[in-house]
Design a protein around this motif. Structure first.
Motif, PDB file in Angstrom:
ATOM      1  N   ASP A   1      -1.590 -25.242   7.901  1.00 42.86           N
ATOM      2  CA  ASP A   1      -2.412 -24.839   6.761  1.00 42.86           C
ATOM      3  C   ASP A   1      -1.567 -24.294   5.610  1.00 42.86           C
ATOM      4  OD1 ASP A   1      -4.629 -25.678   8.058  1.00 42.86           O
ATOM      5  OD2 ASP A   1      -5.376 -23.685   8.592  1.00 42.86           O
TER       6      ASP A   1
ATOM      7  N   ASP B   1       5.984 -27.384  22.115  1.00 47.48           N
ATOM      8  CA  ASP B   1       6.909 -28.338  21.494  1.00 47.48           C
ATOM      9  C   ASP B   1       8.358 -27.901  21.760  1.00 47.48           C
ATOM     10  OD1 ASP B   1       8.150 -30.200  19.871  1.00 47.48           O
ATOM     11  OD2 ASP B   1       7.013 -29.728  18.065  1.00 47.48           O
TER      12      ASP B   1
ATOM     13  N   ASN C   1       4.224 -31.815  15.611  1.00 47.27           N
ATOM     14  CA  ASN C   1       4.780 -31.952  16.968  1.00 47.27           C
ATOM     15  C   ASN C   1       5.845 -33.046  17.044  1.00 47.27           C
ATOM     16  OD1 ASN C   1       4.470 -33.348  19.893  1.00 47.27           O
ATOM     17  ND2 ASN C   1       4.223 -31.135  20.023  1.00 47.27           N
TER      18      ASN C   1
ATOM     19  N   GLY D   1      -5.097 -29.288  18.955  1.00 50.65           N
ATOM     20  CA  GLY D   1      -4.328 -28.057  18.764  1.00 50.65           C
ATOM     21  C   GLY D   1      -4.834 -26.948  19.676  1.00 50.65           C
TER      22      GLY D   1
ATOM     23  N   GLY E   1       0.988 -24.368  20.340  1.00 48.04           N
ATOM     24  CA  GLY E   1       1.459 -25.732  20.081  1.00 48.04           C
ATOM     25  C   GLY E   1       2.951 -25.768  19.785  1.00 48.04           C
TER      26      GLY E   1
ATOM     27  N   GLY F   1      -5.808 -27.282  14.814  1.00 54.69           N
ATOM     28  CA  GLY F   1      -6.341 -26.334  15.786  1.00 54.69           C
ATOM     29  C   GLY F   1      -7.861 -26.377  15.855  1.00 54.69           C
ATOM     30  N   GLY F   2      -8.490 -26.783  14.765  1.00 55.15           N
ATOM     31  CA  GLY F   2      -9.948 -26.801  14.725  1.00 55.15           C
ATOM     32  C   GLY F   2     -10.541 -28.203  14.728  1.00 55.15           C
TER      33      GLY F   2
ATOM     34  N   ASP G   1      -2.861 -24.912  22.469  1.00 56.98           N
ATOM     35  CA  ASP G   1      -2.850 -23.444  22.476  1.00 56.98           C
ATOM     36  C   ASP G   1      -3.348 -22.886  23.815  1.00 56.98           C
ATOM     37  OD1 ASP G   1      -1.918 -23.577  19.899  1.00 56.98           O
ATOM     38  OD2 ASP G   1      -3.850 -23.180  18.952  1.00 56.98           O
TER      39      ASP G   1
ATOM     40  N   GLY H   1      -1.929 -29.380  11.676  1.00 61.23           N
ATOM     41  CA  GLY H   1      -0.886 -28.623  12.371  1.00 61.23           C
ATOM     42  C   GLY H   1      -0.176 -29.379  13.483  1.00 61.23           C
TER      43      GLY H   1
HETATM   44  O1  KG4 Z   1      -3.725 -27.273  10.544  1.00 63.24           O
HETATM   45  P1  KG4 Z   1      -3.528 -25.967  11.220  1.00 63.24           P
HETATM   46  O2  KG4 Z   1      -2.470 -25.052  10.676  1.00 63.24           O
HETATM   47  O3  KG4 Z   1      -4.848 -25.128  11.239  1.00 63.24           O
HETATM   48  C1  KG4 Z   1      -6.108 -25.691  11.440  1.00 63.24           C
HETATM   49  O4  KG4 Z   1      -6.683 -26.242  10.463  1.00 63.24           O
HETATM   50  O5  KG4 Z   1      -6.545 -25.643  12.622  1.00 63.24           O
HETATM   51  O6  KG4 Z   1      -3.242 -26.285  12.763  1.00 63.24           O
HETATM   52  C2  KG4 Z   1      -2.940 -25.256  13.669  1.00 63.24           C
HETATM   53  C3  KG4 Z   1      -2.718 -25.892  15.026  1.00 63.24           C
HETATM   54  C4  KG4 Z   1      -2.549 -24.869  16.151  1.00 63.24           C
HETATM   55  O7  KG4 Z   1      -3.367 -25.244  17.240  1.00 63.24           O
HETATM   56  C5  KG4 Z   1      -1.069 -24.980  16.501  1.00 63.24           C
HETATM   57  O8  KG4 Z   1      -0.796 -24.678  17.857  1.00 63.24           O
HETATM   58  C6  KG4 Z   1      -0.817 -26.441  16.207  1.00 63.24           C
HETATM   59  O9  KG4 Z   1      -1.520 -26.688  15.018  1.00 63.24           O
HETATM   60  N1  KG4 Z   1       0.623 -26.719  16.014  1.00 63.24           N
HETATM   61  C7  KG4 Z   1       1.324 -27.521  16.841  1.00 63.24           C
HETATM   62  C8  KG4 Z   1       2.652 -27.519  16.357  1.00 63.24           C
HETATM   63  N2  KG4 Z   1       2.708 -26.716  15.247  1.00 63.24           N
HETATM   64  C9  KG4 Z   1       1.442 -26.241  15.052  1.00 63.24           C
HETATM   65  N3  KG4 Z   1       0.946 -28.218  17.928  1.00 63.24           N
HETATM   66  C10 KG4 Z   1       1.886 -28.940  18.566  1.00 63.24           C
HETATM   67  N4  KG4 Z   1       3.200 -28.966  18.170  1.00 63.24           N
HETATM   68  C11 KG4 Z   1       3.609 -28.291  17.088  1.00 63.24           C
HETATM   69  N5  KG4 Z   1       4.894 -28.349  16.695  1.00 63.24           N
END
Ligand code: KG4
Ligand code: ZN
Length: 345
Positions: free
Chosen positions: A308, A194, A280, A173, A190, A147-148, A177, A276
């Protein structure tokens, strides 16, 4: 500080990991590189109403949740605090207020227990998360997609990561979102895209794929977000499942093309995909297929290790302890901490 330094050289096998860099409060116990427990308390309900993470609310929730989450992680691992011999904590990058909650708790525990502390770069935590479950030989290319962050790193060895490409604007991400919000889907978007996209036609709408003219392996996702907004403002009759599947396909195309091209050009045989968005289902299927065509072994963490969590932080901390690395109690949090070669050497 003197106490911690005196401990250097002792074996550190039971690590308590703490992760509070964004909106998940997480703690885990890792013993000699294997996960004993991993607890994540999500703040989705708090931030869902705003359609994105509100930093002040995230810090407040971490303060409220962290100690119960640590207790739960210790309990599930069957360990007491006195059986923990090292603390690993995320010290950046992330939201400063959120990072400071975890870092302060970690320092307090390290001081009270007289055990060593290491700060872990959140991106290194993601990058090494696949190694918890299987061995991957160095060098490999890592796509960190969350996400970041959206970036490509050539991992030459533990602690030696060269930045190969990165997003010029939004993270992938974030694009998922924001598109989900425009489409009126739930939060975080996200996962919703999916889920909904499984019922849709990915060829229904041809959204733009950014092709960066300069040489290199950078990404750009902000044009896609704008295109989705324009498309939806025209009140199309196409079902939301088809629009979601088409948005996802455009995002996945850009990630697959750039990361496979980089891996082939660099001559690596393994592409590791973490963060994250690596959860997907379409990205996993498409990268696995394209990887096979290019002679690449494409490796993903299991789903709970994609988003995370503190197990990846405890594991990365364990790798650092194994190499004799310890931080002092004046360790600071850094919102933009880079992941460059030797950043913590
Ligand atoms: O790694 P993470 O938990 O946190 C950060 O370090 O940003 O990633 C969160 C991101 C969010 O934007 C969320 O929408 C995305 O990962 N995400 C996905 C899926 N599961 C989580 N994006 C697409 N498909 C998914 N299944
Ligand atoms: Zn993350």
């Amino acid at each position: 500080m003197a106490i911690l330094k005196a401990i250097r050289g002792f074996q550190v096998s039971n690590i308590l990991g703490i992760e509070t860099s964004c909106d998940d409060t997480a703690a885990a116990v890792v013993e000699s590189g294997s996960i004993r427990s991993s607890v994540v308390s999500s703040q989705d309900e708090v931030h869902g109403a705003y359609g994105g993470v509100v930093p002040e609310l995230a810090s407040r929730e971490h303060v409220r949740n962290l100690l119960p989450v640590i207790d739960a992680a210790l309990g599930r691992a069957g360990r007491t605090l006195s059986e923990i011999d090292g603390i690993a904590v995320t010290c950046g990058p992330g939201l400063l207020g959120s990072l400071l909650v975890g870092l302060s708790a970690a320092k307090g525990i390290a001081l009270a227990q007289g055990i060593p502390l290491v700060g872990v770069n959140h991106l290194e935590g993601h990058l090494l998360s696949v190694l918890i479950e299987r061995s991957v030989p160095f060098p490999f290319l890592a796509l960190v997609v969350s996400g970041g962050h959206t970036s490509l790193h050539l991992a030459r060895a533990l602690g030696n990561y060269a930045l190969i490409g990165r997003t010029r604007d939004d993270a992938a991400g974030e694009a998922f979102d924001k598109a989900a919000k425009i489409l009126g889907l739930g939060y975080p978007g996200g996962r919703e895209i999916d889920r909904v996209a499984r019922l849709g036609d990915p060829t229904a709408v041809r959204f733009p794929r950014a092709k960066l003219k300069t040489k290199g392996y950078d990404f750009s996702f902000s044009g896609l977000k704008t295109a989705v907004r324009h498309y939806v403002s025209g009140a199309p009759s196409v079902p939301v499942t088809d629009v979601a599947a088409s948005v996802q396909e455009a995002l996945v195309d850009m990630l697959v093309e750039t990361s496979c091209a980089a891996a082939v050009d660099l001559g690596v045989t393994c592409l590791v995909v973490v963060g994250g968005v690596s959860a997907n289902s379409r990205l996993r299927a498409r990268l696995t297929g394209k990887g096979a065509d290019c002679g690449l072994d494409v490796v993903f963490p299991s789903i709970p290790l994609c988003t995370d969590n503190a197990a990846m932080i405890a594991y990365a901390g364990w790798c650092r302890f194994e190499r004799g690395s310890v931080d002092d109690l004046d360790l600071g949090a850094e919102a933009d901490l880079p992941l460059e070669p030797g950043w913590h050497s």
